[in-house]
Design a protein around this motif. Structure first.
Motif, PDB file in Angstrom:
ATOM      1  N   ALA A   1      45.084 112.238  15.649  1.00 35.18           N
ATOM      2  CA  ALA A   1      44.672 113.627  15.420  1.00 35.18           C
ATOM      3  C   ALA A   1      43.608 113.693  14.331  1.00 35.18           C
ATOM      4  CB  ALA A   1      45.867 114.482  15.013  1.00 35.18           C
ATOM      5  N   THR A   2      42.649 114.553  14.525  1.00 31.52           N
ATOM      6  CA  THR A   2      41.614 114.757  13.511  1.00 31.52           C
ATOM      7  C   THR A   2      42.047 115.888  12.581  1.00 31.52           C
ATOM      8  OG1 THR A   2      40.420 116.421  14.800  1.00 31.52           O
ATOM      9  CG2 THR A   2      39.826 114.100  15.182  1.00 31.52           C
ATOM     10  N   PRO A   3      41.487 115.944  11.370  1.00 32.62           N
ATOM     11  CA  PRO A   3      41.799 117.067  10.477  1.00 32.62           C
ATOM     12  C   PRO A   3      41.475 118.421  11.116  1.00 32.62           C
ATOM     13  CG  PRO A   3      40.700 115.321   9.260  1.00 32.62           C
ATOM     14  CD  PRO A   3      40.652 114.942  10.712  1.00 32.62           C
ATOM     15  N   GLU A   4      40.444 118.469  11.928  1.00 32.81           N
ATOM     16  CA  GLU A   4      40.072 119.712  12.592  1.00 32.81           C
ATOM     17  C   GLU A   4      41.148 120.169  13.574  1.00 32.81           C
ATOM     18  OE1 GLU A   4      38.002 116.991  12.438  1.00 32.81           O
ATOM     19  OE2 GLU A   4      36.659 117.770  10.884  1.00 32.81           O
ATOM     20  N   GLN A   5      41.756 119.217  14.285  1.00 31.18           N
ATOM     21  CA  GLN A   5      42.825 119.560  15.227  1.00 31.18           C
ATOM     22  C   GLN A   5      44.057 120.090  14.488  1.00 31.18           C
ATOM     23  OE1 GLN A   5      42.963 115.648  17.065  1.00 31.18           O
ATOM     24  NE2 GLN A   5      42.400 116.550  19.045  1.00 31.18           N
ATOM     25  N   VAL A   6      44.392 119.467  13.371  1.00 29.75           N
ATOM     26  CA  VAL A   6      45.543 119.906  12.584  1.00 29.75           C
ATOM     27  C   VAL A   6      45.290 121.313  12.044  1.00 29.75           C
ATOM     28  CG1 VAL A   6      46.990 119.380  10.584  1.00 29.75           C
ATOM     29  CG2 VAL A   6      46.144 117.516  12.019  1.00 29.75           C
ATOM     30  N   LEU A   7      44.092 121.534  11.514  1.00 28.54           N
ATOM     31  CA  LEU A   7      43.734 122.851  10.996  1.00 28.54           C
ATOM     32  C   LEU A   7      43.758 123.909  12.100  1.00 28.54           C
ATOM     33  CD1 LEU A   7      42.768 124.649   8.680  1.00 28.54           C
ATOM     34  CD2 LEU A   7      40.430 123.922   9.201  1.00 28.54           C
ATOM     35  N   ALA A   8      43.320 123.535  13.303  1.00 29.68           N
ATOM     36  CA  ALA A   8      43.316 124.484  14.420  1.00 29.68           C
ATOM     37  C   ALA A   8      44.726 124.949  14.755  1.00 29.68           C
ATOM     38  CB  ALA A   8      42.656 123.850  15.647  1.00 29.68           C
ATOM     39  N   VAL A   9      45.708 124.055  14.674  1.00 36.36           N
ATOM     40  CA  VAL A   9      47.100 124.450  14.921  1.00 36.36           C
ATOM     41  C   VAL A   9      47.546 125.440  13.853  1.00 36.36           C
ATOM     42  CG1 VAL A   9      49.485 123.625  15.004  1.00 36.36           C
ATOM     43  CG2 VAL A   9      47.683 122.321  16.136  1.00 36.36           C
ATOM     44  N   ALA A  10      47.208 125.163  12.598  1.00 35.58           N
ATOM     45  CA  ALA A  10      47.577 126.078  11.511  1.00 35.58           C
ATOM     46  C   ALA A  10      46.900 127.431  11.690  1.00 35.58           C
ATOM     47  CB  ALA A  10      47.209 125.463  10.163  1.00 35.58           C
ATOM     48  N   GLN A  11      45.631 127.429  12.068  1.00 34.47           N
ATOM     49  CA  GLN A  11      44.912 128.688  12.279  1.00 34.47           C
ATOM     50  C   GLN A  11      45.553 129.501  13.403  1.00 34.47           C
ATOM     51  OE1 GLN A  11      41.009 126.993  12.831  1.00 34.47           O
ATOM     52  NE2 GLN A  11      40.332 127.666  10.812  1.00 34.47           N
ATOM     53  N   ALA A  12      45.997 128.831  14.439  1.00 40.84           N
ATOM     54  CA  ALA A  12      46.614 129.523  15.569  1.00 40.84           C
ATOM     55  C   ALA A  12      47.955 130.140  15.189  1.00 40.84           C
ATOM     56  CB  ALA A  12      46.793 128.556  16.743  1.00 40.84           C
ATOM     57  N   LYS A  13      48.674 129.537  14.236  1.00 43.99           N
ATOM     58  CA  LYS A  13      49.986 130.040  13.852  1.00 43.99           C
ATOM     59  C   LYS A  13      49.930 131.071  12.732  1.00 43.99           C
ATOM     60  CE  LYS A  13      53.248 129.019  15.477  1.00 43.99           C
ATOM     61  NZ  LYS A  13      53.932 129.548  16.645  1.00 43.99           N
ATOM     62  N   CYS A  14      48.848 131.095  11.958  1.00 43.47           N
ATOM     63  CA  CYS A  14      48.717 132.083  10.883  1.00 43.47           C
ATOM     64  C   CYS A  14      48.514 133.469  11.488  1.00 43.47           C
ATOM     65  CB  CYS A  14      47.529 131.747   9.973  1.00 43.47           C
ATOM     66  SG  CYS A  14      47.866 130.447   8.781  1.00 43.47           S
ATOM     67  N   GLU A  15      48.955 134.466  10.768  1.00 50.86           N
ATOM     68  CA  GLU A  15      48.789 135.846  11.223  1.00 50.86           C
ATOM     69  C   GLU A  15      47.314 136.222  11.186  1.00 50.86           C
ATOM     70  OE1 GLU A  15      51.219 138.008   8.504  1.00 50.86           O
ATOM     71  OE2 GLU A  15      53.078 137.421   9.507  1.00 50.86           O
ATOM     72  N   PRO A  16      46.899 137.175  12.013  1.00 48.24           N
ATOM     73  CA  PRO A  16      45.505 137.638  11.978  1.00 48.24           C
ATOM     74  C   PRO A  16      45.165 138.175  10.585  1.00 48.24           C
ATOM     75  CG  PRO A  16      46.621 138.468  13.937  1.00 48.24           C
ATOM     76  CD  PRO A  16      47.671 137.836  13.077  1.00 48.24           C
ATOM     77  N   GLY A  17      43.958 137.905  10.146  1.00 46.19           N
ATOM     78  CA  GLY A  17      43.522 138.353   8.828  1.00 46.19           C
ATOM     79  C   GLY A  17      43.888 137.410   7.704  1.00 46.19           C
ATOM     80  N   THR A  18      44.471 136.248   8.050  1.00 41.08           N
ATOM     81  CA  THR A  18      44.804 135.250   7.030  1.00 41.08           C
ATOM     82  C   THR A  18      44.069 133.948   7.327  1.00 41.08           C
ATOM     83  OG1 THR A  18      46.761 134.449   8.214  1.00 41.08           O
ATOM     84  CG2 THR A  18      47.099 136.237   6.631  1.00 41.08           C
ATOM     85  N   THR A  19      43.921 133.141   6.304  1.00 38.62           N
ATOM     86  CA  THR A  19      43.253 131.849   6.418  1.00 38.62           C
ATOM     87  C   THR A  19      44.201 130.748   5.941  1.00 38.62           C
ATOM     88  OG1 THR A  19      41.135 132.898   5.959  1.00 38.62           O
ATOM     89  CG2 THR A  19      41.237 130.510   5.688  1.00 38.62           C
ATOM     90  N   PRO A  20      44.340 129.637   6.697  1.00 44.62           N
ATOM     91  CA  PRO A  20      45.217 128.562   6.247  1.00 44.62           C
ATOM     92  C   PRO A  20      44.541 127.686   5.187  1.00 44.62           C
ATOM     93  CG  PRO A  20      44.330 128.038   8.396  1.00 44.62           C
ATOM     94  CD  PRO A  20      43.818 129.396   8.035  1.00 44.62           C
ATOM     95  N   TYR A  21      45.290 127.417   4.122  1.00 46.30           N
ATOM     96  CA  TYR A  21      44.855 126.491   3.074  1.00 46.30           C
ATOM     97  C   TYR A  21      45.896 125.396   2.967  1.00 46.30           C
ATOM     98  CZ  TYR A  21      41.382 129.872   1.554  1.00 46.30           C
ATOM     99  OH  TYR A  21      40.300 130.718   1.506  1.00 46.30           O
ATOM    100  N   LEU A  22      45.436 124.146   2.988  1.00 44.77           N
ATOM    101  CA  LEU A  22      46.349 123.013   2.888  1.00 44.77           C
ATOM    102  C   LEU A  22      46.964 122.991   1.492  1.00 44.77           C
ATOM    103  CD1 LEU A  22      47.473 120.410   4.211  1.00 44.77           C
ATOM    104  CD2 LEU A  22      45.531 119.215   3.174  1.00 44.77           C
TER     105      LEU A  22
END
Length: 108
Positions: free
Chosen positions: A56-77
């Motif tokens: 998995a690439t970091p971009e793929q991992v981030l994409a999963v987090a972005q998909a699970k975060c509520e609208p209007g929020t940004t995922p930060y590791l």
């Protein structure tokens, strides 16, 4: 007791099916995040993502987090660990904080 050639053949036979698990079959997925520390309540939602660093690439991992975060929020590791909480073939867990756009990134 089994001798070495028999043990080697047995190990290869048992692990051969795992060779077929290529990049497409080990995609990152959401999982339970690292629990919040005791103390004050956090003002963000935590998201956990299990993944395999080899597939998995970091971009793929981030994409999963972005998909699970509520609208209007940004995922930060906020953390990464390998504490045997994810399945064996995807042993790494990244924990993200889903932060509202007007707030700053969480501190560790």
């Amino acid at each position: 007791m089994l001798n070495r050639p028999i043990l080697l053949a047995l190990a290869l036979t048992l692990t051969a099916p795992l060779v077929g698990c290529g990049k497409d079959s080990l995609q990152p997925f959401d999982w339970a995040p690292e629990p919040a520390p005791r103390g004050p309540k956090e003002d963000f939602m935590r998201i956990g993502v299990c993944y395999n660093r080899q597939t998995a690439t970091p971009e793929q991992v981030l994409a999963v987090a972005q998909a699970k975060c509520e609208p209007g929020t940004t995922p930060y590791l906020i953390d990464q660990d390998m504490m045997l909480v994810c399945p064996l073939l995807t042993p790494m867990r990244a924990t993200y904080a889903c932060v509202k756009a007007q707030t700053s990134a969480p501190s560790q």
